[in-house]
Design a protein around this motif. Structure first.
Motif, short mmCIF file in Angstrom:
data_model
loop_
_atom_site.label_atom_id
_atom_site.label_comp_id
_atom_site.label_asym_id
_atom_site.label_seq_id
_atom_site.Cartn_x
_atom_site.Cartn_y
_atom_site.Cartn_z
N ASP A 1 0.82 -1.21 0.00
CA ASP A 1 0.00 0.00 0.00
C ASP A 1 0.86 1.27 0.00
OD1 ASP A 1 1.01 -0.29 2.50
OD2 ASP A 1 -0.88 -0.04 3.58
N THR A 2 2.07 1.18 -0.58
CA THR A 2 2.94 2.35 -0.65
C THR A 2 2.38 3.37 -1.64
OG1 THR A 2 4.27 1.21 -2.33
CG2 THR A 2 4.99 1.03 -0.04
N ARG A 3 2.82 4.63 -1.51
CA ARG A 3 2.28 5.72 -2.31
C ARG A 3 3.25 6.09 -3.43
NH1 ARG A 3 1.35 10.43 1.83
NH2 ARG A 3 3.60 10.04 2.01
N GLU A 4 2.70 6.50 -4.56
CA GLU A 4 3.53 6.92 -5.69
C GLU A 4 4.39 8.13 -5.34
OE1 GLU A 4 2.06 6.25 -9.95
OE2 GLU A 4 0.21 6.72 -8.85
N GLU A 5 3.86 9.03 -4.51
CA GLU A 5 4.61 10.25 -4.17
C GLU A 5 5.83 9.97 -3.28
OE1 GLU A 5 0.63 10.48 -1.83
OE2 GLU A 5 1.36 9.78 -3.79
N ASP A 6 5.94 8.75 -2.74
CA ASP A 6 7.10 8.41 -1.91
C ASP A 6 8.27 7.86 -2.73
OD1 ASP A 6 5.83 9.17 0.41
OD2 ASP A 6 4.97 7.18 0.77
N PHE B 1 6.18 -2.17 -6.25
CA PHE B 1 5.87 -2.71 -4.92
C PHE B 1 6.93 -3.72 -4.52
CE2 PHE B 1 1.84 -1.46 -6.88
CZ PHE B 1 1.29 -0.66 -5.90
N HIS B 2 7.39 -3.63 -3.25
CA HIS B 2 8.40 -4.53 -2.70
C HIS B 2 7.89 -5.15 -1.41
CE1 HIS B 2 11.12 -1.94 -5.12
NE2 HIS B 2 11.99 -2.92 -5.06
N ASP B 3 8.24 -6.40 -1.17
CA ASP B 3 8.06 -7.02 0.14
C ASP B 3 8.79 -8.36 0.13
OD1 ASP B 3 7.20 -7.45 2.80
OD2 ASP B 3 5.30 -6.46 2.38
N LEU C 1 -8.76 -7.58 -0.41
CA LEU C 1 -9.41 -7.12 -1.64
C LEU C 1 -9.14 -5.65 -1.90
CD1 LEU C 1 -12.87 -8.95 -1.46
CD2 LEU C 1 -10.91 -9.49 -2.92
N SER C 2 -8.88 -4.88 -0.85
CA SER C 2 -8.66 -3.44 -1.01
C SER C 2 -7.29 -3.12 -1.59
CB SER C 2 -8.83 -2.73 0.33
OG SER C 2 -7.86 -3.18 1.26
N THR C 3 -6.32 -4.05 -1.47
CA THR C 3 -4.97 -3.75 -1.95
C THR C 3 -4.51 -4.69 -3.06
OG1 THR C 3 -3.94 -5.19 -0.28
CG2 THR C 3 -4.29 -2.87 0.32
N GLY D 1 -3.47 -1.36 -14.83
CA GLY D 1 -3.68 -1.74 -13.44
C GLY D 1 -4.31 -0.62 -12.65
N ARG D 2 -4.21 -0.70 -11.33
CA ARG D 2 -4.85 0.28 -10.45
C ARG D 2 -4.32 1.70 -10.68
NH1 ARG D 2 -7.74 -1.26 -5.89
NH2 ARG D 2 -7.88 -3.50 -5.49
N GLU D 3 -3.09 1.82 -11.17
CA GLU D 3 -2.48 3.14 -11.29
C GLU D 3 -2.30 3.59 -12.74
OE1 GLU D 3 0.01 2.84 -7.09
OE2 GLU D 3 1.09 2.81 -8.98
N GLY D 4 -2.95 2.90 -13.67
CA GLY D 4 -2.87 3.33 -15.05
C GLY D 4 -2.22 2.30 -15.95
#
Length: 377
Positions: A135-140, A293-295, A333-335, A363-366
């Motif tokens: 759930d990281t943000r693009e602005e980060d 996304f990383h984990d 489901l939210s992420t 995807g979710r971000e375009g």
């Protein structure tokens, strides 16, 4: 997560030590429906020098040159040949000022007694990092630079029923790492934020019942691998890694193929940021950049329909879901990430079914665009 990984690894070892009964049952099932693909019965070899042009969100436009070698080896005992062996040398430069020199190979010896695969690579790369989690943000977003040299050497023995088993040695040296001011990598002391050596030894077990290594239209492919990276091998990072990939191909007639792909990646320990699990890229979840996304872990699945158009052109439509996570309960489901898209295929060598591909994923971000050589899976 440590207990979960320790449960998976013994199961993996059990699979390695007891492959024959399960495979014998699979072989019987295959024979009842359709015989496993026969080895090729004609000699093929050649070199393809070609310009390289590609595009990914992480590199922008990349261009360079490549030399692709391919061949089949004839049996000592009859007139059949091995499946297609490939080796490719690529030298390229991207508009993000990245350079890459990369030699990789996948070679079958005579009678397919051994499969030899690996790579040698030198890379100067500018990468992106947004933080850890789904759930990281693009602005980060932050950029960091690093150089690397790497080698992967695997020698897999044919253990019957188109199955291969053997060791895999991996070595990577990260150097000249440069971070932005106020970097999360530095403030959180995430492994890999400075120079280091990554060395590990593992094992690969795979079953390859595809009728083609370049463009399968029937059969399946299963690969399971596990590694330990640690000071025993001179590594600056200590962690365990487990991977599973399963692909299935259904021929629908007239060069139409329905293909499915499932991937699982698990890590436990001090994993360098360059080796964390990611969601996105040119293979799975093509609606996202590779390192968005990383984990520690990733699981995902996709389906793709491939079909011809005219002349050397073909097309594909695909959809997939997946996510990175630290614990299974992190997936919700939210992420969860979804991706849908379509693409074009151009046959570089129609007789060998070697394709270049242009994929557009959403995807979710375009949208993201990928121009690559070879199928996604």
């Amino acid at each position: 997560m440590r207990l979960y990984l320790y449960f998976i690894l013994p199961l993996f070892l059990f699979t390695l030590l007891n492959p024959i009964p399960a495979l014998a049952q699979e072989q019987t099932t295959e024979e009842k429906t359709s015989n496993p693909p026969e080895p090729e019965r004609r000699s093929v070899k050649g070199l393809i020098p070609a310009p390289v042009i590609y595009y990914t969100p992480d590199t922008r436009l990349g261009f360079g040159a490549s030399l692709l070698g391919y061949f089949r080896l004839r049996s000592y005992t009859d007139t059949t040949y091995t499946r297609l062996s490939l080796a490719r040398l690529v030298v390229d430069y991207t508009l993000n000022k990245q350079t890459d020199q990369w030699l990789y190979w996948n070679i079958f010896t005579r009678e397919e007694r051994l499969m030899l695969r690996g790579e040698l690579r030198h890379r100067i790369y500018t990468d992106r990092f947004y933080g850890i989690g789904n759930d990281t943000r693009e602005e980060d977003r932050e950029l960091y630079d690093y150089d690397m040299i790497s080698a992967k050497i695997a020698v897999l023995k044919n253990v019957g029923f188109r199955s291969f088993l053997g060791p895999d040695l991996q070595f990577t040296e990260y150097y000249d790492v440069e971070l932005e001011e106020g970097s999360q990598l530095l403030s959180q002391q995430i492994p890999g934020y400075k120079t280091g050596r990554n060395v590990g030894l593992g094992a690969i077990f795979l079953i390859d019942h595809r009728n083609s290594t370049a463009y399968p239209s029937k059969g399946f492919y299963l690969e399971i691998s596990g590694y330990h990276f640690g000071k025993t091998f001179g590594s600056d990072f200590r962690y365990n890694n487990f991977n599973l990939e399963f692909n299935r191909y259904y021929g629908l007639g007239k060069d139409r193929v329905l293909a499915t792909n499932t991937m699982l990646r698990l890590n436990e320990g001090d994993v360098p940021v360059q080796r964390l699990a990611t969601a996105g890229g040119d293979k799975l979840l093509r609606g996202y950049a590779r390192n968005r996304f990383h984990d520690d872990h990733f699981v995902g699945s996709q389906v793709e329909y491939r079909f011809p158009l005219f002349w050397r052109l073909g097309a594909a439509a695909f959809a997939g879901i997946g996510d990175v996570f630290d614990k299974p309960e992190d997936i919700s489901l939210s992420t969860i990430k979804y991706s849908i898209g379509t693409g074009l295929r151009y046959a570089i060598r129609p007789e060998q079914k070697l394709n270049s591909r242009l994929d557009i994923g959403y995807g979710r971000e375009g949208f993201n665009v990928y121009l690559m050589i070879g199928e996604a899976f």
